[in-house]
Design an enzyme around this catalytic site. Structure first.
Site, PDB file in Angstrom:
ATOM      1  N   GLY A  50      66.365-176.570 -46.226  1.00  0.00           N
ATOM      2  CA  GLY A  50      66.662-175.108 -46.625  1.00  0.00           C
ATOM      3  C   GLY A  50      65.911-174.166 -45.509  1.00  0.00           C
ATOM      4  N   CYS A  51      65.681-172.857 -46.043  1.00  0.00           N
ATOM      5  CA  CYS A  51      65.083-171.729 -45.048  1.00  0.00           C
ATOM      6  C   CYS A  51      63.899-172.672 -44.548  1.00  0.00           C
ATOM      7  CB  CYS A  51      64.831-170.585 -46.007  1.00  0.00           C
ATOM      8  SG  CYS A  51      63.871-169.364 -45.185  1.00  0.00           S
ATOM      9  N   PHE A  52      63.673-172.358 -43.160  1.00  0.00           N
ATOM     10  CA  PHE A  52      62.605-172.895 -42.546  1.00  0.00           C
ATOM     11  C   PHE A  52      61.303-171.978 -42.859  1.00  0.00           C
ATOM     12  CE2 PHE A  52      64.721-171.322 -38.435  1.00  0.00           C
ATOM     13  CZ  PHE A  52      64.614-169.883 -38.618  1.00  0.00           C
ATOM     14  N   TRP A  53      61.458-171.011 -43.300  1.00  0.00           N
ATOM     15  CA  TRP A  53      60.255-170.153 -43.767  1.00  0.00           C
ATOM     16  C   TRP A  53      59.179-170.734 -44.648  1.00  0.00           C
ATOM     17  CZ3 TRP A  53      63.276-164.817 -45.101  1.00  0.00           C
ATOM     18  CH2 TRP A  53      63.609-164.336 -43.978  1.00  0.00           C
TER      19      TRP A  53
END
Length: 224
Positions: A50-53
């Site tokens: 998912g979002c790498f953050w």
């Protein structure tokens, strides 16, 4: 993950995530029965979830991890940048490159954290409010040993019925890692009060602290 310049997209994502973050509490999983052999020197693992953050933020708090960088992996295109990856034009997934000390944390233990709290491995091409192949769950193995450990752990979790749905995480050869833009590095650390972080990603770090207190460190990897 929303484009940084598109406020309406952010608001839409925040609305969607109220129903999509069902696994924010995380789940404690059994330790891998097959793991990498101890090795001297640092090692590297590459994951997408998912979002790498949020994935970056989780691994930055794992004991033994020395550095985590966000980027793009898994595509056939000979380039990758945020705009093209977000449009699904390169075949890459938002990914993280984790440099770690195998004397403190093993590859299998990193996988345990990855499946437990960093993402939901039963979601196909989506995580939280984000959807598309660029948000797929994937393990990019660099060695035959990493492949063996990853496949064995998925088989172990499947046999143990650790999740109510099928694990869809890809185990695929590492092709390369394209570093993400500066604004996507250390995003959780630098933007702790951003609404997207507070709703989608901070709960993952809190789950790591609660479920694996022996693995959690309060500081951020690499001193950042």
């Amino acid at each position: 993950m929303p484009r940084l310049s598109l406020i309406p997209a952010l608001l839409l994502a925040l609305t969607a995530c109220s129903a999509a973050s069902a696994r924010d509490e995380g789940v404690r999983l059994p330790a891998p029965t097959v793991d990498a052999a101890p090795a001297a020197g640092d090692a590297t693992a590459v994951f997408a979830g998912g979002c790498f953050w949020g994935v970056e933020g989780v691994f930055q708090h794992v004991r033994g991890v020395k550095s985590v960088r966000t980027g793009y992996s898994g595509g056939d295109a000979a380039h990758a940048n945020y705009d093209d990856v977000s449009d699904g034009d390169t075949g890459h997934a938002e990914s993280v490159k984790v440099d770690y000390d195998p004397a403190q944390v093993s590859y299998g233990q990193l996988l345990q954290v990855f499946f437990s709290v960093a993402q939901d491995p039963t979601l196909l091409n989506r995580q939280g409010p984000d959807s598309g192949t660029q948000y797929r769950s994937a393990i990019f193995y660099a060695t035959p040993e990493q492949k063996k450990v990853a496949e064995a752990y998925i088989a172990q979790l499947t046999a143990a019925h650790a999740f109510s749905s099928k694990i869809v995480t890809e185990v695929t050869p590492f092709k390369g890692f394209y570093l993400a833009e500066d604004e996507h590095q250390d995003y959780m650390r630098l933007n702790p009060d951003a609404m997207y972080i507070a709703i989608n990603d901070r709960p993952k770090v809190l789950a790591l602290q609660r479920i694996y207190p022996e693995r959690y460190v309060a500081g951020w990897a690499n001193g950042r």
